[in-house]
Design an enzyme around this catalytic site. Structure first.
Site, mmCIF file in Angstrom:
data_model
loop_
_atom_site.group_PDB
_atom_site.id
_atom_site.type_symbol
_atom_site.label_atom_id
_atom_site.label_comp_id
_atom_site.label_asym_id
_atom_site.label_seq_id
_atom_site.Cartn_x
_atom_site.Cartn_y
_atom_site.Cartn_z
ATOM 1 N N SER A 152 4.502 -5.001 -5.644
ATOM 2 C CA SER A 152 3.307 -4.881 -4.809
ATOM 3 C C SER A 152 2.646 -6.255 -4.676
ATOM 4 O O SER A 152 3.315 -7.226 -4.366
ATOM 5 C CB SER A 152 2.358 -3.826 -5.388
ATOM 6 O OG SER A 152 1.331 -3.506 -4.478
ATOM 7 N N ASP A 327 8.342 3.900 1.227
ATOM 8 C CA ASP A 327 7.169 3.040 1.052
ATOM 9 C C ASP A 327 6.646 2.607 2.421
ATOM 10 O O ASP A 327 7.289 1.840 3.123
ATOM 11 C CB ASP A 327 7.565 1.825 0.220
ATOM 12 C CG ASP A 327 6.398 0.905 -0.116
ATOM 13 O OD1 ASP A 327 5.268 1.172 0.348
ATOM 14 O OD2 ASP A 327 6.620 -0.083 -0.838
ATOM 15 N N HIS A 360 5.200 4.029 -2.238
ATOM 16 C CA HIS A 360 5.020 2.675 -2.754
ATOM 17 C C HIS A 360 5.040 2.610 -4.280
ATOM 18 O O HIS A 360 5.586 1.687 -4.867
ATOM 19 C CB HIS A 360 3.699 2.111 -2.229
ATOM 20 C CG HIS A 360 3.394 0.733 -2.719
ATOM 21 N ND1 HIS A 360 4.206 -0.344 -2.457
ATOM 22 C CD2 HIS A 360 2.356 0.252 -3.473
ATOM 23 C CE1 HIS A 360 3.697 -1.433 -3.009
ATOM 24 N NE2 HIS A 360 2.583 -1.095 -3.637
#
Length: 414
Positions: A152, A327, A360
């Site tokens: 991330s 994601d 995600h």
């Protein structure tokens, strides 16, 4: 165990400075005499320096789930015999400046005033995180990293290492990340920050020691973000339209109900969001959330360069980009753009795509999905079996396809 180091005066990208930047960090494993086994882990947005269970440190109450990103948040990945094997690697992770887990940030005391900084703390950028980590490694006497990895915004941090300090890194693993946020996520982050700053208890950021904190605003901000961490399909499969099995008052997050609440069901998905928001507000600081989301929003890997390839051209190590099909926070296409930018300069790169509907947060909630590609990459680079782009014994840059799919079903997830 957790350690804190004072790094002295530090000037942030905004031009403002602090008299003494403090970083809290942890290390795992044994450092090789020649420092050839040092791996830097960059945590995600609300993560901390405590990547895994440390033999010298017990877990605190709460934060025991990997998705909480607070305590031992990647314990299934970092440790003896695990993906990042601490029998082989010496792992370093530091809480970034601007956060609230021991490193300098809004909740820290300003030595010039004796009061907490609040919003007087300098605005931070991902580049500031990278430079602070470099200062920490200088303090530890580490000149070069065997690898830097993160997921991330931690992946953004890892990519910034390739751009900013290409000579100090051998391998970069950028997981579930992108070169910058798109407009939709910028919009959602903006709404999340407004949820905090319009909470009457925010008090212009000077809520410390007043007995009132903007918990409701922070809870709403976290709920909004949490929706972006899960895919549409995974949310529908997990919650559907089911009513919650417990009442709203039992979940801790205190939100005012509309007049129709008594007639309509309190749904399972609402209960889930309320529960997680309540846990989050117990461990995180609202001002820190403002600072860290701003840093993530501002990051643009190509800023100041002709394009993304130019930004990464100086890096001559090896790169693994890892994306998840479910994601939508950082899409497969965004991961492929990063891989293509490295390929443009002849960098050895593989883009592994994991077929997973989770979303995600899969790299946190289902870390087993990245075990094979990341383990092989750290050991053997892009020629490792699980990260070769075409599965052949002798793949070359010229005959690589665009990416290599790895299916979640291989790991017990459909």
């Amino acid at each position: 165990m957790s350690q804190q180091v004072s790094l002295g005066p530090f000037e942030f990208a905004c031009g403002q400075s602090v008299e003494d930047l403090e970083l809290t960090y942890e290390t795992y494993g044994e450092r090789a005499p020649d420092d050839s086994n040092v791996v830097l882990v960059c945590h995600a947005l609300t993560g901390s320096h405590n990547v895994a269970r440390n033999p010298n440190r017990a877990l605190t109450d709460g934060g025991t789930s990997p998705a909480d990103q607070a305590t031992a948040w990647w314990d299934d990945v970092v440790g003896p015999g695990k993906t990042v094997d601490t029998r082989e690697f010496f792992v370093v992770c530091a809480t970034v400046p601007g956060s609230c887990y021991g490193s300098s940030g809004p909740a820290s005391v300003n030595p010039e005033t004796g009061e907490r900084y609040g919003t007087d703390f300098p605005p931070v950028t991902v580049g500031d995180w990278t430079r602070a980590q470099a200062r920490l490694l200088d303090h530890l006497g580490v000149d070069r990293l065997a690898a830097v990895l993160g997921g991330s915004v931690g992946g953004m941090n890892a990519l910034d290492w390739a751009r900013r300090y290409p000579e100090r890194v051998e391998r970069v693993a950028a997981i579930a990340t992108g070169a910058r946020l798109d407009a939709q996520l910028l919009a959602l982050d903006g709404i999340a920050r407004r949820a905090i700053t319009t909470d009457p208890d925010w008090q212009e950021g000077d809520y410390y020691d007043t007995g009132r904190e903007p918990s409701e605003g922070l809870a709403l901000a976290r709920q909004l973000a949490h929706v972006t961490y899960l895919s549409k399909d995974s949310m529908d499969d997990r919650f559907g339209r089911r009513s919650a099995t417990r009442g709203q008052s039992e979940n801790g997050a205190e939100f005012s109900s509309d007049p129709g609440a008594a007639f309509f069901p309190y749904r399972d998905v609402e209960s889930y969001l309320d529960y997680n928001a309540d846990r989050f507000t117990e461990r995180f600081d609202a001002n820190a959330y403002l600072y860290l989301t701003r840093a993530m929003d501002e990051f643009d890997l190509a800023a100041g360069y002709r394009d993304l390839a130019d930004a990464l051209a100086a890096f001559d190590g090896e790169v693994l980009c890892l994306s998840y099909t479910g994601d939508w926070h950082f899409t497969v296409a965004q991961g492929e753009r990063i891989a293509e930018a490295f390929r443009a300069s002849g960098t050895s790169v593989a883009h592994t795509v994991i077929d997973s509907e989770y979303g995600h947060d899969a790299f946190l909630a289902h870390p087993e999905t990245l075990d094979a590609p990341l383990r092989d990459f750290l050991s053997d680079g892009v020629r490792g079996g699980a990260v070769r782009d075409d599965g052949s014994e002798h793949a070359t840059d010229d005959d690589r396809p665009r990416f290599a799919p790895v299916h979640a079903s291989l790991f017990g997830h459909g």
